[in-house]
Scaffold this motif. Structure first.
Motif, PDB file in Angstrom:
ATOM      1  N   ALA A  19      51.772  35.862  34.543  1.00 53.26           N
ATOM      2  CA  ALA A  19      50.314  36.023  34.555  1.00 53.26           C
ATOM      3  C   ALA A  19      49.927  37.487  34.382  1.00 53.26           C
ATOM      4  CB  ALA A  19      49.744  35.496  35.868  1.00 53.26           C
ATOM      5  N   ASP A  20      50.921  38.335  34.090  1.00 53.67           N
ATOM      6  CA  ASP A  20      50.648  39.769  34.036  1.00 53.67           C
ATOM      7  C   ASP A  20      49.548  40.113  33.039  1.00 53.67           C
ATOM      8  OD1 ASP A  20      52.728  39.865  35.800  1.00 53.67           O
ATOM      9  OD2 ASP A  20      54.178  40.728  34.410  1.00 53.67           O
ATOM     10  N   ASP A  21      49.571  39.481  31.854  1.00 52.24           N
ATOM     11  CA  ASP A  21      48.573  39.821  30.833  1.00 52.24           C
ATOM     12  C   ASP A  21      47.165  39.506  31.321  1.00 52.24           C
ATOM     13  OD1 ASP A  21      50.597  40.658  29.203  1.00 52.24           O
ATOM     14  OD2 ASP A  21      50.610  38.865  27.936  1.00 52.24           O
ATOM     15  N   ILE A  27      42.060  43.671  35.434  1.00 48.65           N
ATOM     16  CA  ILE A  27      42.070  45.023  36.018  1.00 48.65           C
ATOM     17  C   ILE A  27      41.370  46.005  35.102  1.00 48.65           C
ATOM     18  CG2 ILE A  27      43.591  46.952  36.627  1.00 48.65           C
ATOM     19  CD1 ILE A  27      45.622  44.890  37.646  1.00 48.65           C
ATOM     20  N   ASP A  28      41.692  45.933  33.805  1.00 52.59           N
ATOM     21  CA  ASP A  28      41.079  46.855  32.843  1.00 52.59           C
ATOM     22  C   ASP A  28      39.574  46.618  32.740  1.00 52.59           C
ATOM     23  OD1 ASP A  28      43.552  47.950  32.357  1.00 52.59           O
ATOM     24  OD2 ASP A  28      43.914  46.817  30.505  1.00 52.59           O
ATOM     25  N   ALA A  29      39.165  45.350  32.696  1.00 49.02           N
ATOM     26  CA  ALA A  29      37.739  45.038  32.549  1.00 49.02           C
ATOM     27  C   ALA A  29      36.938  45.519  33.743  1.00 49.02           C
ATOM     28  CB  ALA A  29      37.557  43.527  32.361  1.00 49.02           C
ATOM     29  N   ARG A  63      49.959  43.883  41.696  1.00 49.72           N
ATOM     30  CA  ARG A  63      50.074  44.331  40.311  1.00 49.72           C
ATOM     31  C   ARG A  63      49.367  45.666  40.215  1.00 49.72           C
ATOM     32  NH1 ARG A  63      53.245  43.799  35.781  1.00 49.72           N
ATOM     33  NH2 ARG A  63      52.020  44.215  33.896  1.00 49.72           N
ATOM     34  N   VAL A  64      50.112  46.722  39.921  1.00 46.88           N
ATOM     35  CA  VAL A  64      49.553  48.065  39.876  1.00 46.88           C
ATOM     36  C   VAL A  64      50.371  48.910  38.911  1.00 46.88           C
ATOM     37  CG1 VAL A  64      50.930  48.834  41.865  1.00 46.88           C
ATOM     38  CG2 VAL A  64      48.826  50.065  41.290  1.00 46.88           C
ATOM     39  N   SER A  65      49.684  49.710  38.112  1.00 47.42           N
ATOM     40  CA  SER A  65      50.340  50.615  37.151  1.00 47.42           C
ATOM     41  C   SER A  65      51.331  49.877  36.255  1.00 47.42           C
ATOM     42  CB  SER A  65      51.071  51.748  37.897  1.00 47.42           C
ATOM     43  OG  SER A  65      50.169  52.469  38.697  1.00 47.42           O
ATOM     44  N   ARG A 142      37.149  43.341  45.075  1.00 43.44           N
ATOM     45  CA  ARG A 142      36.294  42.592  44.162  1.00 43.44           C
ATOM     46  C   ARG A 142      37.021  41.306  43.764  1.00 43.44           C
ATOM     47  NH1 ARG A 142      34.136  45.532  38.866  1.00 43.44           N
ATOM     48  NH2 ARG A 142      33.393  46.938  40.524  1.00 43.44           N
ATOM     49  N   SER A 143      36.311  40.190  43.811  1.00 47.69           N
ATOM     50  CA  SER A 143      36.912  38.890  43.525  1.00 47.69           C
ATOM     51  C   SER A 143      37.093  38.681  42.024  1.00 47.69           C
ATOM     52  CB  SER A 143      36.015  37.792  44.103  1.00 47.69           C
ATOM     53  OG  SER A 143      36.510  36.521  43.746  1.00 47.69           O
ATOM     54  N   THR A 144      38.187  38.023  41.660  1.00 48.48           N
ATOM     55  CA  THR A 144      38.423  37.648  40.261  1.00 48.48           C
ATOM     56  C   THR A 144      39.027  36.254  40.205  1.00 48.48           C
ATOM     57  OG1 THR A 144      39.619  38.192  38.213  1.00 48.48           O
ATOM     58  CG2 THR A 144      40.717  38.729  40.279  1.00 48.48           C
ATOM     59  N   ALA A 145      38.661  35.513  39.177  1.00 51.36           N
ATOM     60  CA  ALA A 145      39.217  34.175  38.963  1.00 51.36           C
ATOM     61  C   ALA A 145      40.315  34.196  37.907  1.00 51.36           C
ATOM     62  CB  ALA A 145      38.109  33.211  38.531  1.00 51.36           C
ATOM     63  N   ALA A 146      40.851  35.369  37.601  1.00 54.70           N
ATOM     64  CA  ALA A 146      41.821  35.501  36.509  1.00 54.70           C
ATOM     65  C   ALA A 146      43.053  34.629  36.707  1.00 54.70           C
ATOM     66  CB  ALA A 146      42.237  36.968  36.356  1.00 54.70           C
TER      67      ALA A 146
END
Length: 400
Positions: A19-21, A27-29, A63-65, A142-146
């Motif tokens: 799921a990294d992508d 993260i970028d968005a 997931r960082v850097s 911040r919440s994300t549904a990714a």
């Protein structure tokens, strides 16, 4: 797509696509510094991300850097080293998972992100103590549904795993069907088998035993329901009403959502009537089967999910049944199945179906005096329609 396995004995653990992508894009968005998921036992997001079942003390995924780090408790470090593709943090294994996740973020950002109030993405649900540890470390959450969105589209390995569990579900419901087919109806209408009343709890246990024989757990999801009403009580699971005899001429619904050792679920619902004289139950069954066919005809990549639900409702209405007449809140006509028994996509959602979605389509008719009729199909969405998972066809009259 790989050949489907037969009935499972020991079901191998599938490797979901990384799921990294999806996480990196989120993260970028959000211009965030990283992503953190913290889970308790069987947390589907964490299991998807790390392929490691969280232990009682909880685990974390960070997931960082551009790096993935699993924070596993002491009892899960060996499993994490064997199954996880990223790095496994082995320091401070006795500390709370949220505190360890904050330490990993600090390590990989040199603490600069926290001191600057950096944003960290988390799933919509995160344990309260984990959120407190991250906020105390200086991070804004911040919440994300990714991750949920990534989980909705299954790989071939995941689809094969679900199909194996679904085959076990089919075998288990067939066992319940055989018991009903060999039951006798007494003068009072109560069903008996081998001289004993056939009660919901007996049917539920037989169903669960068959699931176990095929290497999956019932996950406390098996339900057997007879008619409800002023003179009858719902017969569900291990409730006291589970000892109420099932009756001839009335709908008996068996619902299973077993879970395999890899965490993936199946989903199957069948309704049977012993010694039916037609009437409401037969008409409801025909309506539900027609609604199922109508919904399946709409299953296709690029089709709006709610179109399938809308067609199912229209077909029920054409037979004179109110799609909103179910007991309690009106259930969605279908939903995704995976590491959760219910997940995206829902068939009442205004979103396009995608190839790789695994969906349980399950229209039903419910009447407080006559009972519930429910039939389902589990399918994987393909580029040109759908493929059924599991095997076996529904039957109104139970077959031996």
């Amino acid at each position: 797509m790989a050949d489907r396995p037969g009935l499972p004995g020991a079901v191998s653990t599938p490797a979901p696509p990384p799921a990294d992508d999806s996480v990196d894009a989120a993260i970028d968005a959000a211009d965030a510094v990283g992503f953190v998921a913290v889970g308790t036992p069987l947390d589907p997001n964490l299991r998807y991300l790390s392929r490691v079942q969280p232990a009682d003390h909880g685990s974390a995924f960070v997931r960082v850097s551009g790096r993935s780090v699993a924070c596993a408790p002491a009892e899960s470090v060996g499993c994490a080293n064997a199954e996880f593709d990223g790095e496994v943090a082995t320091d401070r294994v006795g500390d709370p998972a949220g505190e360890r996740a904050a330490a990993v973020l600090d390590e990989y950002t040199d603490g600069a992100a926290a001191s600057a109030g950096g944003t960290v993405l988390v799933p919509p649900r995160i344990p309260h103590d984990a959120a407190v540890y991250l906020e105390r470390a200086g991070y804004d959450l911040r919440s994300t549904a990714a991750v949920a969105e990534a989980r909705a589209t299954k790989s071939d390995a995941e689809i094969d795993a679900i199909d194996a569990v679904q085959r076990a579900a089919t075998a288990a419901v067939r066992e319940a069907e055989r018991l009903l087919a060999t039951a006798d109806s007494g003068a009072d209408g109560d069903l008996r088998r081998e001289g004993r009343p056939l009660v919901a709890e007996r049917l539920r246990r037989a169903t669960n035993a068959e699931l176990a024989r095929h290497g999956v757990t019932d996950a406390d999801n098996t339900v057997v329901r007879g008619r409800t009403g002023s003179d009858r009580t719902a017969v569900v699971g291990t409730a006291p009403a589970g000892n109420t005899p099932l009756r001839a001429g009335e709908p008996i619904t068996v619902v299973v959502a077993p879970r395999g050792p890899h965490g993936y679920h199946g989903s199957l619902a069948r309704t049977f009537v012993v010694d039916s004289d037609g009437g409401w139950a037969r008409r409801a069954y025909v309506a539900v089967e027609s609604a199922l066919d109508a919904a399946l005809a709409e299953i296709d990549a690029g089709t709006v999910a709610r179109a399938a639900g809308r067609e199912a409702g229209a077909e029920l209405a054409a037979f004179g049944f109110d799609p909103g007449s179910a007991e309690g809140p009106t259930p969605a006509p279908g939903h995704g199945v995976g590491l959760s028994r219910r997940e995206r996509p829902s068939l009442d959602a205004n979103a396009d179906l995608q190839a790789g979605n695994v969906v349980a389509v399950e229209p039903q008719v419910a009447d407080p005096e006559r009972g519930t009729v429910r039939v389902s199909a589990l399918v994987v969405v393909t580029a040109d329609g759908y493929e059924r998972l599991g095997d076996g066809d529904p039957s109104f009259t139970p077959r031996g």
